[in-house]
Motif scaffolding. Sequence first.
Motif, PDB file in Angstrom:
ATOM      1  N   VAL A 183       4.089   9.284  -6.652  1.00  0.00           N
ATOM      2  CA  VAL A 183       4.087   8.075  -7.481  1.00  0.00           C
ATOM      3  C   VAL A 183       3.521   6.947  -6.630  1.00  0.00           C
ATOM      4  O   VAL A 183       4.007   6.700  -5.520  1.00  0.00           O
ATOM      5  N   THR A 184       2.493   6.286  -7.130  1.00  0.00           N
ATOM      6  CA  THR A 184       1.923   5.143  -6.418  1.00  0.00           C
ATOM      7  C   THR A 184       2.550   3.863  -6.962  1.00  0.00           C
ATOM      8  O   THR A 184       2.711   3.711  -8.177  1.00  0.00           O
ATOM      9  N   LEU A 185       2.896   2.980  -6.031  1.00  0.00           N
ATOM     10  CA  LEU A 185       3.586   1.745  -6.417  1.00  0.00           C
ATOM     11  C   LEU A 185       2.663   0.540  -6.291  1.00  0.00           C
ATOM     12  O   LEU A 185       1.703   0.552  -5.515  1.00  0.00           O
ATOM     13  N   ALA A 186       3.000  -0.517  -7.029  1.00  0.00           N
ATOM     14  CA  ALA A 186       2.181  -1.734  -7.009  1.00  0.00           C
ATOM     15  C   ALA A 186       2.177  -2.382  -5.626  1.00  0.00           C
ATOM     16  O   ALA A 186       1.243  -3.103  -5.277  1.00  0.00           O
ATOM     17  N   ASP A 187       3.213  -2.126  -4.827  1.00  0.00           N
ATOM     18  CA  ASP A 187       3.244  -2.721  -3.486  1.00  0.00           C
ATOM     19  C   ASP A 187       2.441  -1.906  -2.470  1.00  0.00           C
ATOM     20  O   ASP A 187       2.467  -2.186  -1.268  1.00  0.00           O
ATOM     21  N   ASN A 247       2.839   1.281  -1.637  1.00  0.00           N
ATOM     22  CA  ASN A 247       3.497   2.484  -1.122  1.00  0.00           C
ATOM     23  C   ASN A 247       3.300   3.669  -2.066  1.00  0.00           C
ATOM     24  O   ASN A 247       2.965   3.503  -3.236  1.00  0.00           O
ATOM     25  N   ARG A 248       3.521   4.839  -1.511  1.00  0.00           N
ATOM     26  CA  ARG A 248       3.435   6.060  -2.312  1.00  0.00           C
ATOM     27  C   ARG A 248       4.695   6.888  -2.050  1.00  0.00           C
ATOM     28  O   ARG A 248       5.108   7.052  -0.912  1.00  0.00           O
ATOM     29  N   LEU A 249       5.324   7.386  -3.118  1.00  0.00           N
ATOM     30  CA  LEU A 249       6.539   8.187  -2.994  1.00  0.00           C
ATOM     31  C   LEU A 249       6.243   9.621  -3.403  1.00  0.00           C
ATOM     32  O   LEU A 249       5.572   9.849  -4.415  1.00  0.00           O
TER      33      LEU A 249
END
Lengths: 102, 418
Positions: free
Chosen positions: B111-115, B117-119
């Motif tokens: 999951v790519t985040l707006a900040d 980071n990637r989870l």
Amino acid sequence: MRRLLLPVLASALLLASLAEGRPARAVEAPPGASSCTGCHAAQKIPDSVIPHIAGRKAADIATAMREYRSGAWPSSVMGRIAKGFDDSQIDAIAAWFAAQPE
Amino acid sequence: MTSRRAFLKLTVAAGLAPAVASAQGTGRVVVIGGGFAGATAARTLKALEPRLSVTLVEPNRIFTACPFSNDVLAAIREISQQQFGYDGVVRAGVTLAQTAATAVDAAAKTVTLADGNRLSYDRLVMAPGIDFRWDALPGYDEAAAEKMPHAWKAGAQTVLLRQQLQAMNDGGLVVISSPANPYRCPPGPYERASLIAYWLKIWKPKSKLLILDSKDAFSKQRLFQNAWPQLYPGIVEWVSLSQGGKVTSVDPATLTFVTDFARHKAAVGNVIPPQKAGAIAAQAGVADRTGWCPVEPVAFESTLQPGIHVVGDAAIMGGMPKSAFAANAQAKVCAAAIVELLAGRKPVDPILINTCYSLVAPDYGISIAGVYRPDKGVLADIPGAGGTSPLEVVGGFRSQEALYAESWFKTITAETFG
Ligand SMILES: Cc1cc2nc3c(=O)[nH]c(=O)nc-3n(C[C@H](O)[C@H](O)[C@H](O)COP(=O)(O)OP(=O)(O)OC[C@H]3O[C@@H](n4cnc5c(N)ncnc54)[C@H](O)[C@@H]3O)c2cc1C
């Protein structure tokens, strides 16, 4: 050593989680039970007129469900909900609620 | 307790180091969306299996709840009473990523985040709620919603609609347009009409309220329609689809609702627009052509993308309506099923309940309930169970249900946010 330690650790974590009023455990909860807590929460809700049933006697919960289902006890939603469950399902849910901390 | 022991034995046998390593190894769950479904899923996962690593992705610091937000419009409740923080979620051991998810890669399980980071996840729970189909009603876009609020995501929109009602002259026409099925909270538009009528009757008694509907039938219809002439005579009018109620376009500059037969100029206009699953669902490939997300009925895993579960309003849940009660119930079932799946076991068939209260007046409650189980690949109503409050009642039945409604809201928000 590890064999002994792990379960102790896990149950300590579990106790801590229960103490903080986290949602009722559902993994061994019988079908239907986790939905009940949408109204009958594991934790006590201040000023709620909805009965708190965690930790009540299983027989009392099961009797109430059967009487709601038959209409012997008048109710608002409980009669409509109880009609979705058979006797063994009711007994399993009642036993699960009885086993929850009050 | 047996399942927990089995899980422990498994990890010990596999020679894994305790807690942390196993959590980082095979037990990473990411939850997108911290509403009734997502916050419940995240907390329940940690309560059931404390060694899981659970991250909740939610951009808002404060969640504003829709249930009871119609009371805010009628000035019998303040918006602050609708607001909940995530302290209880963090206390449960959930990691909070306070940002939006911008992309899901189902193949890479990230999951790519707006900040930035990637989870990575082993299982993903998507609970993004709804988004509006801004292309579906000509004239109605995000700018138009500042003139004709939807107030169907609670918060600033709710406050705006309330301010407009308060600023309206006595004698003004309030118009609500109600969409075709499916949409968030089937009885919600009619509860809203009732509570606005309640407020109009006291403060602007010469005013009227018109509901323009894209349907011929609605949830708890006879209960609402019996109550309106009794409680709000001459105030509420409902125009069904077959009577020409379907709104085909709006003009935000003049607050006009256009149907095939008439133009209605409102003093206050509330457009409840057509809806779809929260936009990230389509990006992730879990939404189908309807805009909603098909799932199997046991663990609510997407039928389009394995490893991704969808719960709450975004999902197609067979007979279950899009409600906060249902979202919370689905999330608990989903969390338990994920714990089973991660331990290599098959989750058992669940039973789910829904109960939705509506207020026709502050002391006049009505309800609808249903009980559901998997049947032929969908969540189906259990025949003989469920239904609405009786049409004829004696004594304090309606006021009792209004009290139950309020207690339910306290309970569900505590169950969800801790
Ligand atoms: C006026 C009104 C009255 C209602 N009354 C009732 C009622 O009485 N009873 C009842 O049961 N239900 C009621 N509902 C319905 C209820 O509000 C919804 O069914 C419920 O909110 C659904 O929960 P959800 O978790 O699916 O979505 P939501 O609660 O909307 O939560 C979705 C969350 O996902 C987040 N999100 C979205 N996209 C992303 C992204 N890309 N990354 C990270 N986070 C994201 C959002 O910020 C949001 O916090 C009512 C609704 C309305 C509008």
